[in-house]
Motif scaffolding. Structure first.
Motif, mmCIF file in Angstrom:
data_model
loop_
_atom_site.group_PDB
_atom_site.id
_atom_site.type_symbol
_atom_site.label_atom_id
_atom_site.label_comp_id
_atom_site.label_asym_id
_atom_site.label_seq_id
_atom_site.Cartn_x
_atom_site.Cartn_y
_atom_site.Cartn_z
ATOM 1 N N MET A 1 0.846 -1.187 0.000
ATOM 2 C CA MET A 1 0.000 0.000 0.000
ATOM 3 C C MET A 1 0.886 1.243 0.000
ATOM 4 O O MET A 1 1.867 1.318 0.725
ATOM 5 C CB MET A 1 -0.904 -0.014 1.216
ATOM 6 N N LEU A 2 0.529 2.229 -0.801
ATOM 7 C CA LEU A 2 1.291 3.461 -0.889
ATOM 8 C C LEU A 2 1.076 4.321 0.350
ATOM 9 O O LEU A 2 -0.010 4.341 0.929
ATOM 10 C CB LEU A 2 0.881 4.242 -2.131
ATOM 11 N N GLU A 3 2.119 5.049 0.699
ATOM 12 C CA GLU A 3 2.039 5.963 1.831
ATOM 13 C C GLU A 3 1.018 7.052 1.537
ATOM 14 O O GLU A 3 0.908 7.529 0.404
ATOM 15 C CB GLU A 3 3.421 6.582 2.066
ATOM 16 N N GLN A 4 0.267 7.453 2.570
ATOM 17 C CA GLN A 4 -0.682 8.554 2.452
ATOM 18 C C GLN A 4 -0.561 9.428 3.686
ATOM 19 O O GLN A 4 -0.471 8.921 4.804
ATOM 20 C CB GLN A 4 -2.115 8.037 2.332
ATOM 21 N N ALA A 14 6.021 14.714 7.415
ATOM 22 C CA ALA A 14 6.697 14.455 6.133
ATOM 23 C C ALA A 14 7.646 15.601 5.810
ATOM 24 O O ALA A 14 8.794 15.372 5.404
ATOM 25 C CB ALA A 14 5.669 14.278 5.022
ATOM 26 N N ARG A 15 7.189 16.842 5.995
ATOM 27 C CA ARG A 15 8.041 18.006 5.738
ATOM 28 C C ARG A 15 9.296 17.953 6.602
ATOM 29 O O ARG A 15 10.409 18.161 6.114
ATOM 30 C CB ARG A 15 7.270 19.303 5.997
ATOM 31 N N GLN A 16 9.127 17.628 7.849
ATOM 32 C CA GLN A 16 10.274 17.556 8.757
ATOM 33 C C GLN A 16 11.260 16.469 8.331
ATOM 34 O O GLN A 16 12.474 16.657 8.414
ATOM 35 C CB GLN A 16 9.799 17.331 10.195
ATOM 36 N N ARG A 17 10.768 15.337 7.841
ATOM 37 C CA ARG A 17 11.654 14.275 7.353
ATOM 38 C C ARG A 17 12.460 14.736 6.142
ATOM 39 O O ARG A 17 13.664 14.510 6.056
ATOM 40 C CB ARG A 17 10.861 13.007 6.998
ATOM 41 N N PHE A 18 11.778 15.387 5.199
ATOM 42 C CA PHE A 18 12.481 15.900 4.020
ATOM 43 C C PHE A 18 13.498 16.968 4.426
ATOM 44 O O PHE A 18 14.624 16.982 3.909
ATOM 45 C CB PHE A 18 11.497 16.469 2.995
ATOM 46 N N GLU A 19 13.114 17.858 5.324
ATOM 47 C CA GLU A 19 14.032 18.915 5.765
ATOM 48 C C GLU A 19 15.269 18.325 6.435
ATOM 49 O O GLU A 19 16.391 18.776 6.185
ATOM 50 C CB GLU A 19 13.327 19.866 6.739
ATOM 51 N N ALA A 20 15.078 17.326 7.263
ATOM 52 C CA ALA A 20 16.198 16.705 7.976
ATOM 53 C C ALA A 20 17.174 16.025 7.018
ATOM 54 O O ALA A 20 18.357 15.874 7.341
ATOM 55 C CB ALA A 20 15.675 15.694 8.996
ATOM 56 N N ALA A 90 -4.026 12.859 0.138
ATOM 57 C CA ALA A 90 -4.893 12.156 1.093
ATOM 58 C C ALA A 90 -5.395 13.094 2.183
ATOM 59 O O ALA A 90 -6.416 12.823 2.816
ATOM 60 C CB ALA A 90 -4.152 10.968 1.705
ATOM 61 N N CYS A 91 -4.699 14.205 2.395
ATOM 62 C CA CYS A 91 -5.138 15.203 3.369
ATOM 63 C C CYS A 91 -6.065 16.179 2.656
ATOM 64 O O CYS A 91 -5.621 17.017 1.871
ATOM 65 C CB CYS A 91 -3.946 15.953 3.970
ATOM 66 N N THR A 92 -7.347 16.054 2.939
ATOM 67 C CA THR A 92 -8.337 16.899 2.283
ATOM 68 C C THR A 92 -8.625 18.184 3.061
ATOM 69 O O THR A 92 -9.470 18.977 2.659
ATOM 70 C CB THR A 92 -9.642 16.118 2.044
ATOM 71 N N ASP A 93 -7.910 18.403 4.152
ATOM 72 C CA ASP A 93 -8.083 19.620 4.940
ATOM 73 C C ASP A 93 -7.422 20.832 4.279
ATOM 74 O O ASP A 93 -7.708 21.966 4.647
ATOM 75 C CB ASP A 93 -7.500 19.448 6.351
#
Length: 143
Positions: A1-4, A14-20, A90-93
């Motif tokens: 299953m793909l990450e969502q 996710a942003r913090q992981r990419f930034e790190a 996947a985040c509809t907010d």
């Protein structure tokens, strides 16, 4: 299953992981992806003061850490950026205007045509990079 990434907290994580993963990362004041038309960048969207997750995802593919710069993006590079950012839908907010704009731009690229990723560290500092200057001009018009 793909990450969502279903929640704003998921997007932030996710942003913090990419930034790190990018030593010396500094979020840009503005960024965008364009195609060159008659030698001039035509931006799908210029993000000013927002889109920090798309900015760092784009930077991770380009190898950008900080400052003002532009990078050629092959269609495969742009496909990678889009794939890396796709779990965000996947985040509809929140809306995902960068992702939608980049998908549209990808469809416009002709065979063998590259896109352009542009980052500006500061909105008020002139750049010697003509692509950064063009993006800042577009950002000023949009404000």
């Amino acid at each position: 299953m793909l990450e969502q990434w279903r929640t704003i907290a998921d997007l932030d994580a996710a942003r913090q992981r990419f930034e790190a993963a990018i030593p010396g990362w500094q979020p840009p004041a503005a960024f965008g992806v364009a195609r060159l038309v008659a030698g001039r960048p035509v931006f799908a969207r210029v993000a000013v003061g927002d889109g920090f997750l798309p900015a760092v995802v784009l930077a991770s593919v380009c190898g950008h850490a900080s400052g003002s710069a532009s990078y050629s993006l092959t269609p495969a590079d742009l496909d990678r950026v889009i794939a890396l950012l796709t779990p965000a839908v996947a985040c509809t907010d929140l809306p995902h205007p960068n992702l939608h704009a980049w998908r549209g731009l990808r469809q416009q690229l002709s065979l063998g045509e590259d896109a352009l990723a542009v980052f500006a560290a500061d909105l008020s500092t002139p750049s010697e990079n003509p692509h950064v200057t063009a993006m800042l001009e577009q950002a000023a018009v949009a404000r």
